[in-house]
Enzyme design. Structure first.
Site, PDB file in Angstrom:
ATOM      1  N   GLU A 118       9.042  11.012  -6.849  1.00 27.06           N
ATOM      2  CA  GLU A 118       8.633  10.613  -5.518  1.00 27.06           C
ATOM      3  C   GLU A 118       8.082   9.571  -5.548  1.00 27.06           C
ATOM      4  O   GLU A 118       6.774   9.336  -5.252  1.00 27.06           O
ATOM      5  CB  GLU A 118       7.934  11.378  -4.976  1.00 27.06           C
ATOM      6  CG  GLU A 118       9.212  12.643  -5.047  1.00 27.06           C
ATOM      7  CD  GLU A 118      10.573  12.825  -4.095  1.00 27.06           C
ATOM      8  OE1 GLU A 118      10.626  11.830  -3.359  1.00 27.06           O
ATOM      9  OE2 GLU A 118      11.251  13.524  -4.061  1.00 27.06           O
ATOM     10  N   CYS A 153       4.219   8.509   2.179  1.00 28.81           N
ATOM     11  CA  CYS A 153       5.142   7.565   1.729  1.00 28.81           C
ATOM     12  C   CYS A 153       6.365   7.496   2.934  1.00 28.81           C
ATOM     13  O   CYS A 153       6.851   6.813   2.818  1.00 28.81           O
ATOM     14  CB  CYS A 153       5.179   8.491   0.670  1.00 28.81           C
ATOM     15  SG  CYS A 153       5.693  10.311   0.785  1.00 28.81           S
TER      16      CYS A 153
HETATM   17  P1  NAP Z   1      -0.692   5.395  -7.817  1.00 29.95           P
HETATM   18  O1  NAP Z   1      -1.342   5.291  -7.644  1.00 29.95           O
HETATM   19  O2  NAP Z   1       0.712   5.713  -8.577  1.00 29.95           O
HETATM   20  O3  NAP Z   1      -1.368   7.324  -8.535  1.00 29.95           O
HETATM   21  C1  NAP Z   1      -0.603   8.656  -8.253  1.00 29.95           C
HETATM   22  C2  NAP Z   1      -0.580   9.387  -9.303  1.00 29.95           C
HETATM   23  O4  NAP Z   1      -0.486   8.641 -10.314  1.00 29.95           O
HETATM   24  C3  NAP Z   1      -2.434   9.577  -9.891  1.00 29.95           C
HETATM   25  O5  NAP Z   1      -2.675  10.775 -10.282  1.00 29.95           O
HETATM   26  C4  NAP Z   1      -3.165   8.986 -10.875  1.00 29.95           C
HETATM   27  O6  NAP Z   1      -4.153   8.822 -11.468  1.00 29.95           O
HETATM   28  C5  NAP Z   1      -1.772   8.548 -12.021  1.00 29.95           C
HETATM   29  N1  NAP Z   1      -1.561   7.218 -12.145  1.00 29.95           N
HETATM   30  C6  NAP Z   1      -2.086   5.457 -12.056  1.00 29.95           C
HETATM   31  N2  NAP Z   1      -1.762   4.751 -13.127  1.00 29.95           N
HETATM   32  C7  NAP Z   1      -0.840   5.444 -14.067  1.00 29.95           C
HETATM   33  C8  NAP Z   1      -1.003   4.792 -14.989  1.00 29.95           C
HETATM   34  N3  NAP Z   1      -1.102   4.397 -15.947  1.00 29.95           N
HETATM   35  N4  NAP Z   1       0.182   6.971 -16.274  1.00 29.95           N
HETATM   36  C9  NAP Z   1      -0.465   7.880 -15.458  1.00 29.95           C
HETATM   37  N5  NAP Z   1      -0.953   8.228 -14.303  1.00 29.95           N
HETATM   38  C10 NAP Z   1      -1.024   6.798 -13.720  1.00 29.95           C
HETATM   39  O7  NAP Z   1      -0.164   6.453  -6.626  1.00 29.95           O
HETATM   40  P2  NAP Z   1      -1.482   6.438  -5.455  1.00 29.95           P
HETATM   41  O8  NAP Z   1      -2.146   5.225  -5.335  1.00 29.95           O
HETATM   42  O9  NAP Z   1      -2.048   8.080  -5.452  1.00 29.95           O
HETATM   43  O10 NAP Z   1      -0.411   7.579  -4.458  1.00 29.95           O
HETATM   44  C11 NAP Z   1       0.258   6.336  -2.936  1.00 29.95           C
HETATM   45  C12 NAP Z   1       1.719   6.062  -3.118  1.00 29.95           C
HETATM   46  O11 NAP Z   1       2.489   7.464  -3.292  1.00 29.95           O
HETATM   47  C13 NAP Z   1       2.076   5.510  -2.286  1.00 29.95           C
HETATM   48  O12 NAP Z   1       3.146   4.688  -2.745  1.00 29.95           O
HETATM   49  C14 NAP Z   1       3.002   6.723  -1.750  1.00 29.95           C
HETATM   50  O13 NAP Z   1       4.469   5.836  -1.290  1.00 29.95           O
HETATM   51  C15 NAP Z   1       3.417   7.366  -2.830  1.00 29.95           C
HETATM   52  N6  NAP Z   1       3.934   8.413  -2.662  1.00 29.95           N
HETATM   53  C16 NAP Z   1       4.929   9.125  -2.285  1.00 29.95           C
HETATM   54  C17 NAP Z   1       5.232  10.717  -2.276  1.00 29.95           C
HETATM   55  C18 NAP Z   1       7.228  10.838  -2.366  1.00 29.95           C
HETATM   56  O14 NAP Z   1       6.813  11.839  -2.056  1.00 29.95           O
HETATM   57  N7  NAP Z   1       7.918   9.939  -2.438  1.00 29.95           N
HETATM   58  C19 NAP Z   1       4.263  11.762  -1.771  1.00 29.95           C
HETATM   59  C20 NAP Z   1       3.133  10.497  -1.662  1.00 29.95           C
HETATM   60  C21 NAP Z   1       2.938   9.459  -1.652  1.00 29.95           C
HETATM   61  P3  NAP Z   1      -5.618   7.970 -10.692  1.00 29.95           P
HETATM   62  O15 NAP Z   1      -6.059   8.440  -9.335  1.00 29.95           O
HETATM   63  O16 NAP Z   1      -6.153   8.557 -11.767  1.00 29.95           O
HETATM   64  O17 NAP Z   1      -5.680   6.667 -10.819  1.00 29.95           O
END
Ligand code: NAP
Length: 485
Positions: free
Chosen positions: A256, A290
């Protein structure tokens, strides 16, 4: 730990959960309140060893959990749902403290998150198979569905409760066990949720929670042979990297990812309804969802009046501040880095010809606050239209014809949510079919609940959460061919 004035202070936990034990680790990291910039707690930070132990616990617990009847699993999940709602106020306080959204929205998220547990408790009992006609007379084919196994759930900070329940609930309903890695900015909501699952009687090892650096935890979850599926909500960039890592052991994945939602207002629309829908979908959670509107496409003839109405609504309805304060309707962004990034998108777009109708700057309330903003004279090539903004910015793009609106709306690599307002029934069908998005809001800005499928197309990911389809992502299909009949 900070005193959050909870009815049940034991819900505020700073340790990881492995095999039913709340464990300390040798390192910790600080979780702070983005509104006050004060530290709420120092939380246990896992290395590679704790996720390994969590996977082993989930693998062990799988044997018993998947053999329970669907009804037994459903009853435990139902109790968990009830406990969430009984503790809604405490869960909301924890959520607002670490994430920043206003308390009313936090309460809404807890109810929304709980609704997935309620829904999938019910769906657990409806995992039906098939009987299929066989070409040979003496054979029959029967299809059964079985849990995929241990699932890793990696979730973001913008919905610290609901993004987890949307994954854990269908996993548990299907008979899977989980290892969760919540976002580092918002682990406290995840721990409180897990604590309530223990109180509900969900056995040890079925739900494990590890927090800490993704550079250490991520590789264990994407490479461990006992994990059969990785389900992720977060940015498209990280999602792509996780899918690549999972390819080496052919794990199933559900992704997602990010969006770039268009919100199209046609000349025949009910403009007041469109303003209401836009205010909700653009500014809730300070623009950090998102499915938040990213681009507002307004038809030529109503452009001016629509902008005036929107600026008036922003002025009258939005009050920026600490989400626990009365009358505040919009909280801070998650971090100072986020506020700086949003400002960069705004200023770069202004340099390319966009004009600020209202807002357009960081607030002096604190380093994480950004003023609700409307940008006009935007075109689809500006940074604020190309990138996922994740902030309270409404960029307004002018269009003339229906086909032009669909073309601009689809001119992006992602396709999660989209919205349009019109009263023409023919247009409703044409535009709904023309939009390359997983979700379409038609004269509606609130498009998500547990009964509707949620997910994207193109680079917004794969798989669906919620609805009767959501549980399929956690099931394997097995074909039984019986001979000698
Ligand atoms: P993110 O930076 O991708 O992080 C999401 C999760 O992944 C966090 O738990 C993060 O941990 C972890 N993570 C980051 N890098 C990783 C890696 N290399 N390996 C494994 N895990 C890793 O996203 P975010 O900034 O938290 O959230 C915002 C994004 O989520 C936006 O793009 C939004 O559109 C999207 N989103 C999508 C939906 C949907 O249903 N489509 C819903 C909500 C949000 P850390 O926090 O420890 O870095």
């Amino acid at each position: 730990m900070m005193n959050l004035q909870l009815n049940d202070p034991s819900l505020l936990i700073d340790r990881i959960l492995v095999n039913g034990d709340w464990q300390n680790t040798s390192n910790t990291f600080a979780v702070d309140n983005p509104a006050t910039e004060k530290v709420i707690a120092h939380v246990a930070s896992a290395g590679a060893q704790e996720p390994e132990a969590a996977v082993a616990a989930a693998a062990e617990a799988l044997l018993g959990w998947k053999q329970r009847t669907a009804k037994e699993r459903a009853n435990l999940m139902r109790r968990w749902f009830e406990l969430m709602m009984e503790n809604q106020e405490d869960l909301s306080r924890i959520l607002t403290a670490e994430q920043g959204k206003v308390l009313a929205e936090a309460r809404g998220e807890i109810a929304y998150g709980a609704s997935y547990i309620e829904w999938f408790a019910e769906e657990a009992k409806r995992v039906y198979g098939d009987t299929i006609p066989e070409p040979a007379k003496d054979r029959r084919i029967v299809v059964i569905k079985q849990p995929v196994g241990v699932v890793a759930c990696i979730t973001p900070w913008n919905f610290p409760n609901a993004m987890l329940t949307r994954k854990i609930a269908p996993a548990l309903a299907a008979g899977c066990t989980v290892v969760c890695k919540p976002a580092s900015a918002t682990p406290l909501s995840a721990f409180a949720l897990a604590k309530l699952s223990q109180q509900a009687g969900i056995p040890k090892g079925v739900i494990n929670m590890v927090t800490g650096p993704s550079s250490k935890i991520g590789p264990v979850l994407t490479s461990h042979p006992a994990i059969r599926k990785v389900t992720f909500t977060g940015s498209t960039k990280v999602g792509k990297s996780l899918v690549a890592q999972c390819a080496t052991t052919m794990k199933k994945t559900s992704m997602e990812l990010g969006g770039n939602a268009p919100f199209i207002v046609f000349e025949d629309a009910n403009l007041d309804a469109a303003i209401d829908g836009l205010m909700f979908s653009k500014y809730r959670n300070s623009g950090q969802t998102c499915v938040c509107v990213n681009r507002v496409l307004v038809q030529d003839g109503i452009y001016q009046v629509f902008v005036e109405k929107l600026v008036a609504a922003v002025t009258a309805r939005l009050k920026l501040g600490n989400g626990t304060e009365k009358n505040v309707t919009m909280g801070p962004l998650i971090s100072e880095k986020a506020a700086v990034g949003v400002d960069r998108l705004v200023q770069d777009s202004v340099a390319q010809g966009a004009r600020i109708a209202i807002g357009g700057r960081r607030s002096n309330l604190g380093s994480c606050f950004y003023e609700p903003t409307v940008l006009v004279d935007v075109d689809n090539d500006m940074p604020v239209a190309r990138e996922e903004v994740f902030g309270p910015i409404a960029p307004i793009i002018r269009f003339r014809a229906e086909e032009e609106a669909i073309r601009i709306a689809n001119d992006t690599q992602v396709g999660l949510a989209s919205y349009f307002y019109t009263r023409d029934i023919g247009r409703v069908w044409r535009v709904s079919e023309g939009l390359e998005y997983g979700i379409v809001g038609i004269n509606e800005g609130a498009i998500s609940n547990e009964m509707a499928p949620f997910g994207g197309v193109k680079e917004s990911g794969s798989g669906r959460e919620g609805s009767k389809y959501g549980i399929l992502d956690y099931l394997e299909i097995k074909s039984l061919c019986m001979g000698g009949i």
